[in-house]
Design a protein around this motif. Sequence first.
Motif, PDB file in Angstrom:
ATOM      1  N   ILE A 262       1.024  -1.211   0.069  1.00 55.52           N
ATOM      2  CA  ILE A 262      -0.192  -0.009  -0.022  1.00 55.52           C
ATOM      3  C   ILE A 262       0.844   1.278  -0.112  1.00 55.52           C
ATOM      4  O   ILE A 262       0.692   2.270  -0.662  1.00 55.52           O
ATOM      5  CB  ILE A 262      -0.820  -0.152   1.365  1.00 55.52           C
ATOM      6  CG1 ILE A 262      -2.004  -1.417   0.960  1.00 55.52           C
ATOM      7  CG2 ILE A 262      -1.842   1.280   1.272  1.00 55.52           C
ATOM      8  CD1 ILE A 262      -2.812  -1.410  -0.187  1.00 55.52           C
ATOM      9  N   GLU A 263       1.863   1.356   0.767  1.00 50.91           N
ATOM     10  CA  GLU A 263       2.772   2.510   0.599  1.00 50.91           C
ATOM     11  C   GLU A 263       3.687   2.669  -0.588  1.00 50.91           C
ATOM     12  O   GLU A 263       3.741   3.833  -1.080  1.00 50.91           O
ATOM     13  CB  GLU A 263       3.984   2.259   1.855  1.00 50.91           C
ATOM     14  CG  GLU A 263       3.454   2.381   3.402  1.00 50.91           C
ATOM     15  CD  GLU A 263       4.523   2.641   4.346  1.00 50.91           C
ATOM     16  OE1 GLU A 263       5.351   1.863   4.092  1.00 50.91           O
ATOM     17  OE2 GLU A 263       4.242   3.123   5.285  1.00 50.91           O
ATOM     18  N   ALA A 264       3.861   1.547  -1.176  1.00 48.73           N
ATOM     19  CA  ALA A 264       4.628   1.695  -2.567  1.00 48.73           C
ATOM     20  C   ALA A 264       3.438   2.080  -3.482  1.00 48.73           C
ATOM     21  O   ALA A 264       3.888   3.052  -4.328  1.00 48.73           O
ATOM     22  CB  ALA A 264       4.928   0.297  -3.052  1.00 48.73           C
ATOM     23  N   GLU A 265       2.247   1.838  -3.531  1.00 46.94           N
ATOM     24  CA  GLU A 265       1.165   2.229  -4.311  1.00 46.94           C
ATOM     25  C   GLU A 265       0.786   3.847  -4.012  1.00 46.94           C
ATOM     26  O   GLU A 265       0.721   4.539  -5.088  1.00 46.94           O
ATOM     27  CB  GLU A 265      -0.093   1.481  -4.212  1.00 46.94           C
ATOM     28  CG  GLU A 265      -0.004  -0.020  -4.715  1.00 46.94           C
ATOM     29  CD  GLU A 265       0.465   0.095  -6.158  1.00 46.94           C
ATOM     30  OE1 GLU A 265      -0.033   0.652  -6.945  1.00 46.94           O
ATOM     31  OE2 GLU A 265       1.394  -0.761  -6.330  1.00 46.94           O
ATOM     32  N   LEU A 266       0.662   4.369  -2.825  1.00 47.39           N
ATOM     33  CA  LEU A 266       0.749   5.623  -2.621  1.00 47.39           C
ATOM     34  C   LEU A 266       2.001   6.473  -3.024  1.00 47.39           C
ATOM     35  O   LEU A 266       1.593   7.603  -3.515  1.00 47.39           O
ATOM     36  CB  LEU A 266       0.455   5.761  -1.071  1.00 47.39           C
ATOM     37  CG  LEU A 266      -0.723   5.303  -0.340  1.00 47.39           C
ATOM     38  CD1 LEU A 266      -0.641   5.548   1.070  1.00 47.39           C
ATOM     39  CD2 LEU A 266      -2.088   5.782  -0.937  1.00 47.39           C
ATOM     40  N   ALA A 267       3.107   6.117  -2.950  1.00 45.80           N
ATOM     41  CA  ALA A 267       4.243   6.738  -3.271  1.00 45.80           C
ATOM     42  C   ALA A 267       4.172   6.642  -4.941  1.00 45.80           C
ATOM     43  O   ALA A 267       4.571   8.029  -5.405  1.00 45.80           O
ATOM     44  CB  ALA A 267       5.319   6.163  -2.819  1.00 45.80           C
ATOM     45  N   ALA A 268       3.981   5.891  -5.610  1.00 47.02           N
ATOM     46  CA  ALA A 268       3.995   5.617  -7.306  1.00 47.02           C
ATOM     47  C   ALA A 268       2.789   6.560  -7.661  1.00 47.02           C
ATOM     48  O   ALA A 268       2.980   7.426  -8.720  1.00 47.02           O
ATOM     49  CB  ALA A 268       3.604   4.202  -7.725  1.00 47.02           C
ATOM     50  N   TYR A 269       1.529   6.577  -6.972  1.00 45.99           N
ATOM     51  CA  TYR A 269       0.424   7.530  -7.631  1.00 45.99           C
ATOM     52  C   TYR A 269       1.053   8.878  -7.317  1.00 45.99           C
ATOM     53  O   TYR A 269       0.554   9.582  -8.218  1.00 45.99           O
ATOM     54  CB  TYR A 269      -0.568   7.171  -6.631  1.00 45.99           C
ATOM     55  CG  TYR A 269      -1.907   8.124  -7.128  1.00 45.99           C
ATOM     56  CD1 TYR A 269      -2.625   7.909  -8.185  1.00 45.99           C
ATOM     57  CD2 TYR A 269      -2.377   9.194  -6.006  1.00 45.99           C
ATOM     58  CE1 TYR A 269      -3.434   8.710  -8.628  1.00 45.99           C
ATOM     59  CE2 TYR A 269      -3.388  10.103  -6.581  1.00 45.99           C
ATOM     60  CZ  TYR A 269      -3.963   9.683  -7.705  1.00 45.99           C
ATOM     61  OH  TYR A 269      -4.929  10.450  -8.143  1.00 45.99           O
ATOM     62  N   ALA A 270       1.595   9.234  -6.112  1.00 45.88           N
ATOM     63  CA  ALA A 270       2.121  10.478  -6.051  1.00 45.88           C
ATOM     64  C   ALA A 270       3.117  11.065  -6.945  1.00 45.88           C
ATOM     65  O   ALA A 270       3.111  12.369  -7.425  1.00 45.88           O
ATOM     66  CB  ALA A 270       2.311  10.783  -4.539  1.00 45.88           C
ATOM     67  N   ALA A 271       4.135  10.346  -7.368  1.00 42.26           N
ATOM     68  CA  ALA A 271       5.172  10.568  -7.922  1.00 42.26           C
ATOM     69  C   ALA A 271       4.647  10.857  -9.286  1.00 42.26           C
ATOM     70  O   ALA A 271       5.158  11.641 -10.126  1.00 42.26           O
ATOM     71  CB  ALA A 271       6.158   9.524  -7.828  1.00 42.26           C
TER      72      ALA A 271
END
Length: 499
Positions: A262-271
């Motif tokens: 979940i943290e990886a998906e949040l970071a990818a979406y924001a980036a």
Amino acid sequence: MTSFVDRVLLHAHGGDGGNGCASVRREKFKPLGGPDGANGGSGGDVVLVVDPQTTTLLDYHHAPHRRATSGTQGAGDMRTGRNGEDLELAVPDGTVVKDGRGNVLADLVGAGSRFVAAQGGRGGLGNAALASPRRKAPGFALLGEPGQEHDLVLELKTVADVALVGYPSAGKSSLVAALSAARPKIADYPFTTLVPNLGVVQAGEQRFTVADVPGLIPGASEGKGLGLEFLRHIERCAVIVHVLDCATLEPGRDPISDLDVIEAELAAYAADLEISGGRTPLTERPQLVVLNKIDVPEARDLAELVRPDLEARGLRVLEISTASHEGLRPLTFALAELVQTAREAEPAPDPTRIVMRPKAAGDAGFTVTRRSTDHVYYLVRGDKPERWVRQTNFANDEAVGYLADRLARIGVEQKLFAAGAQAGDEVVIGDGPNGVVFDWEPTMSTGAELLGGPRGSDLRLEERHRPTRSEKREQFHERMDAKAAARDELWAEGEDSGS
């Protein structure tokens, strides 16, 4: 049936302005009544207004075409046309307005926030407003401007204090139902939650809102599952709560791996989308980990096992059960504390300031460009020239002459001369296919008001025969012969009378 829509395409069309009226007062014993044509009414605007009672964009999904009313035409006896009424469209709090290219035009947050989606056209001037000491009775009026037409994308980004994120069936909807009076649909299969759910939580004197986002899976930031459609709803949240399922039976899953995904998906979406917009990035906002379903003995044992590892990452961890309500009260006050801290850290809104942008020195308000495709032409772009062209009735010669005077007055002809234009060259005023094409003829130094002629005509636009040198010589001899004949006739009359 669909009841929640968070992204729509809106076709907004402002009302058209009414035409001005060309009229001359005619009254007995008043032969010089003068012009009395009034102005046309302005068209209405299409305005987006934030309404707290509106929670979805569903209305615009079913009826995407919205148009404001147009102004009416002016009339004689100085009767001004009626203005069109503005069309106010209610949108939810947190609606983002974008153009077709994805550029953000407005971010509507707060009840009563407004944005003009499409302006109405101006009403045309009547001949009474166009009269001057030299042009006492104009035989023309200006046309009303068409209203603006825009295709806009409306996206809803939920305004909430706390966002619950996690895998499908992690218990997010159950947690919202346990903390608040909201009653989202709850079932024992993945992707039960298809739309974001909001709940209001009261913790002592602190009140805050919690948003339940549909479940995320690996690849959600790339469009897998339902995550990509609803990740935008956590952008405005001040606190992110990771709801981890400690009772899952799926192979290869555990609370630690779920949190990493979940943290990886949040970071990818924001980036990828660069959605921070001046706010704290999603991965840097206050986070809280909730280990759910500890009412199951095996889940309680797993929670106790992974808790030290999560705390070692600097995360605050709470163990709860939405079924037995164990641990919900400490969770409520912990969320209230984080929300209060986030609210106090928000910068105070800047006072309203008026920004003065003076016109640059030498800026004429328009440009003249020489273009060459299959043929050479000159393109004129600018707010005033394009607006004046839209207001001109080209069936009226006097109106065309008035347009030529206005263009010459702001220096369009000088710019054309400087660009190398010659009489007969093609000139386009406006945007490409929608522009108006002229065969340019430089105007005379005198204005249209100095030229005599019937009302509604302009002598500069009439074909006049220019005599050649031989024709002028013949005309001179004809005048001389006529004078000689008149003189001989007078002598003959004198001799007959004996004088």
